[in-house]
Design an enzyme around this catalytic site. Structure first.
Site, mmCIF file in Angstrom:
data_model
loop_
_atom_site.group_PDB
_atom_site.id
_atom_site.type_symbol
_atom_site.label_atom_id
_atom_site.label_comp_id
_atom_site.label_asym_id
_atom_site.label_seq_id
_atom_site.Cartn_x
_atom_site.Cartn_y
_atom_site.Cartn_z
ATOM 1 N N GLU A 444 -17.874 -44.520 -35.086
ATOM 2 C CA GLU A 444 -16.961 -43.796 -35.973
ATOM 3 C C GLU A 444 -17.607 -43.447 -37.310
ATOM 4 O OE1 GLU A 444 -13.242 -45.951 -36.181
ATOM 5 O OE2 GLU A 444 -12.710 -45.359 -34.140
ATOM 6 N N GLU A 538 -13.810 -45.871 -27.090
ATOM 7 C CA GLU A 538 -12.802 -46.798 -27.623
ATOM 8 C C GLU A 538 -11.441 -46.187 -27.353
ATOM 9 O OE1 GLU A 538 -13.817 -48.614 -31.361
ATOM 10 O OE2 GLU A 538 -11.729 -48.572 -32.021
#
Length: 812
Positions: A444, A538
């Site tokens: 991220e 994820e």
């Protein structure tokens, strides 16, 4: 590495040490065994530790007699009390500065040898000193590294002193709990000056078929001597059954103070493939000779298997399509913090595999080496990840997740100088593990406005933030570093905003693209970027997020957030962790775990959980259904059933309520709303009327006694072995009381110690490290570790108003 001036400034303040009895350091005697070409010794034992900073602690003559004696691995943060004035991101636990010292003596026979100390991980900003000389260190707390002791060793019978300073004073430097100290293993390696380099052996397989496979062996050799050496390297392959099945010898000359890499290819007949069902491993024995004398020998385990990612058909292992059914895990283990024994890791991994998990994502850092060894041995795939941030820093929340004013420091401050080396070392250390199927260079990094931004975000664009183009600039050298060390596995990132990343060309740099929580983009992106490999790096636990993976060949798989509850990334005090796991902090399977098992396992299973019909069962933290049949009189109860069976029959007190078919499930669950009736509720899983499995919940009476359940009746007397003991509060019939919160006192006698007590309650405020704990949902876990003496271990648990319990375990 900090400059000398900064080091002097940092140690100018003296604080008191952690309370401990006065112990005189007894130096360890180190000598090379006769005839040994390479010796690797555990260096975990007999360290001295003190929390605080100390002037002159690097000096051999420094008085450490009052310091605490301990064995590594060690995490000092988990030993401290929770404090609401600290940071929610790191579990409201402190960091600080700590020192470790170890005394040892080097036998004169070691003259002319290379002695190296290997650290698997120190959190963080470590400095290593030997006899007053700075010999190394590492800012990153997850990187393995080594230091050469040879130049400053003394062989005159006096003490050598290693001093390690660990500076985790800026404790809110991560979005989750990190721990503090030398929390992974340490070894001492003794070799000749002419030897096989650290992580210098790399084994790959090509042209893999049923009849043969070509094994390429790359061996890097270091000549630290003052003269050129005539060398030969013998490589021998040993099959899983112990037979020698191939060998090759290469010879040449290696110049003084130079490295040389030798490439050999050995054909193996009828290779036995490493797979999830049969994780078979080969061993490479490497022998380095000089002038016909052996000077070094190493063993490397590896697996023969093939990997393929296809943009239309997903992931293939050994030529067969396979959905990645993965989970993300952090590195802590609740009450043990970051210093996690191998047996604790193994128990957790086995539980996840029992659920149907086939892959682990090491969120968001390189793991302990033993975790990868376990994945190799158990048959689990691994997505190994390097970083959670590049530079500038991400937000680290101080007073609750996404709440208040965050801290903005951490690894980002070391990224420019260290990231390429850290990722390179990760790959070199772990590239022989057959379980590792991909390298992730970041998680991220493209999270919108944390910190990067781009006009592609539309109304959320913040032009004052750094441009997302910088992510591409930072990613390029990392990708190159990975490829230089291993070109056999794909490079990926776990991307949080494909809109922003696509705008700057980041996914085009990657071999495969990880999508975090962006299932809604899968179909459109597959059409727009037909050569892109897509997987969920994820994802949430929602049924529909699995269904899109299951029903679309082009989606390679998913990694759930998370496999196990973890410390840090917490909400508001007293919450100190995240309850997103399939397993809780004890390693007990939660209803979420049973739900996932019903989706991912092929074995017959059925499970029941329940909640009040008026309760919010939407999945908010810790308010979901419970494994309980204790509810208010005359209440309506929502019963949920998870199963792999074609049909389920539900009974209350022997009376059939109804039978439902698996296609009747809503979002993966069969549901009933029924009046609560004390007694017993049972689910029977069936196929064509034949019973396959059952699950029963019983109404518990008042707490009467304690029950102890040990996973084994014997442990090894090696100072490392583990026994997990579940404790339960039960009624007179032995039924666990699901709302019991009795406080238990534990005592232990014999050759073992209690290293942790855990109950899974993420809102506990009492510190870890005591021998008292409350039950949570009527149970908890005691973790025992053996000592180095044989004998009988007796664990006893008492609590006011409850009948006590004790259990005996042998230590052999």
């Amino acid at each position: 590495m900090r400059s000398a001036g900064k080091i002097l400034n940092s140690i100018a303040t003296i604080v008191f040490c952690l309370a401990a009895s006065v112990i005189l350091a007894q130096p360890v005697e180190i000598a090379a065994p006769a005839g040994a070409t390479r010796t690797t010794l555990s260096f975990d034992d007999d360290w001295l530790f003190s929390l605080g900073d100390f002037l002159n602690a690097t000096a051999p003559a420094f008085d450490d007699s009052a310091w605490r004696k301990l064995d590594l691995p060690h995490d000092w943060s988990i030993e401290q009390p929770f404090d609401p004035n600290l940071a929610s991101c790191t579990a409201f636990l402190p960091g600080g500065i700590g020192w470790y010292r170890k005394h040892f003596r080097a036998d004169a026979s070691l003259r002319g040898k290379d002695l190296t100390i290997e650290f698997d991980g120190i959190y963080n900003h470590s400095e290593i000193w030997l006899n007053g000389f700075l010999i190394g260190g590492r800012p990153c707390g997850y990187s393995s590294f080594e230091c050469d002791l040879t130049p400053y060793l003394k062989f005159d019978g006096t003490d050598n002193v290693i001093a390690v300073r660990v500076d985790h004073s800026r404790f809110a430097d991560s979005r989750w709990y990190t721990g503090s100290g030398i929390y992974r293993h340490v070894r001492l390696r003794i070799t000749d000056e002419l030897h096989i380099a650290t992580w210098g052996t790399f084994v790959t397989a090509s042209d893999v078929g049923s009849n043969s496979a070509v094994i390429q062996v790359s061996t890097t050799i270091t000549n630290g001597t003052d003269a050129a050496a005539k060398i030969s390297i013998e490589s021998e392959i040993v099959a899983p059954d112990g037979r020698v099945i191939g060998n090759w010898t290469s010879a040449g000359t290696l110049e003084s103070k130079m490295d040389q890499t030798v490439i050999q290819k050995i054909t193996v007949a009828h290779p036995q493939l490493w797979s999830l069902e049969n994780p078979l491993r080969y061993t490479l024995r490497s022998r380095l000779n000089s002038d016909s004398n052996a000077v070094d020998e190493t063993s490397t385990t590896f697996g023969v298997r093939t990997l393929r990612f296809d943009p239309d058909k997903g992931f293939f292992l050994n030529g067969a399509p396979m959905k990645i059914k993965g989970v993300c895990i952090h590195h802590d283990a609740g009450c043990l913090g970051a210093a996690v024994p191998e047996k604790v890791l193994e128990r957790r991994l086995r539980s996840l595999k029992d659920i149907g998990v086939n892959a682990i994502r090491t969120s968001h850092n390189p793991p302990a080496p033993e975790l990868l060894d376990l994945c190799d041995r158990l048959g689990l795939l691994v997505m190994e990840e390097a970083f959670d941030e590049f530079t500038p820093a991400k937000n680290k929340w101080m007073s609750g997740w996404n709440s208040g004013t965050p801290a903005r420091f951490g690894y980002s401050e070391d990224f420019d100088l260290w990231s390429a080396r850290d990722v390179r070392d990760m790959v070199r250390r772990d590239r022989n593990h057959p379980s590792v199927i991909m390298w992730s260079i970041g998680n991220e990094i493209d999270y919108p406005n944390d910190p990067f931004s781009d006009p592609a975000l539309g109304g959320n664009y913040r032009p004052e933030n750094p441009s997302a183009k910088y992510i591409v600039n930072d990613a390029r050298p990392l990708i190159a570093a990975v490829k230089e060390e291993d070109s056999t596995r794909p490079v990926t990132m776990a991307l949080a905003s494909l809109a922003m990343s696509d705008a700057v060309g980041l996914p085009a740099l990657l071999d495969i693209a990880g999508y975090n929580y962006q299932e809604a983009r899968y179909a459109a992106d597959h059409a727009r970027y037909p050569r892109r490999v897509i997987f969920g790096s994820e994802t949430s636990q929602r049924y529909e997020d699995w269904a899109i993976v299951r029903d679309n060949d082009y989606v390679a798989g998913q990694f759930l957030w998370t496999g196990i509850d973890y410390l840090g990334e917490a909400g508001h005090w007293p919450d100190h962790g995240s309850a997103t796991g399939l397993l809780d902090l004890c390693g007990f399977k939660k209803p979420l775990g049973w739900f996932r098992q019903s989706l991912w396992s092929d074995r017959p299973m059925v499970y029941l959980c329940a909640s009040s019909a008026s309760q919010d069962g939407s999945g908010r933290r810790r308010r979901g259904p419970l494994e309980s049949w204790n509810w208010a009189s005359n209440s309506e109860v929502s019963v949920r059933c998870f199963t792999t069976c074609p049909e389920v029959q539900l009974l209350v007190n022997g009376r059939v309520i109804s039978t439902r078919q698996r296609p009747d499930a809503v979002n993966g669950a069969l549901n009933w709303t029924i009046p609560f009736e004390p007694g017993e509720i049972k689910a029977i899983g069936k196929n064509a009327g034949k019973t396959l499995c059952e699950f029963v919940l019983k109404t518990a009476g008042k707490p009467e006694r304690i029950e102890l359940l040990a996973e084994t009746n014997a442990v090894h007397a090696d100072g490392r072995d583990i026994c997990h003991v579940e404790f339960r509060v039960v009624d007179s019939r032995g039924v666990r009381v699901p709302d019991a919160e009795n406080r238990l006192q534990f005592t232990i006698a014999g050759p073992a110690k209690i290293i942790g007590l855990e109950n899974g309650n993420l809102e506990r405020t009492e510190p870890y490290g005591t021998e008292k704990i409350q039950a949570y949902h009527g149970r908890g876990l005691a973790i025992l570790q053996s000592k180095r003496l044989p004998g009988k271990i007796v664990l006893q648990a008492t609590s006011p108003g409850l009948a006590p319990a004790e259990i005996a375990v042998r230590c052999d």
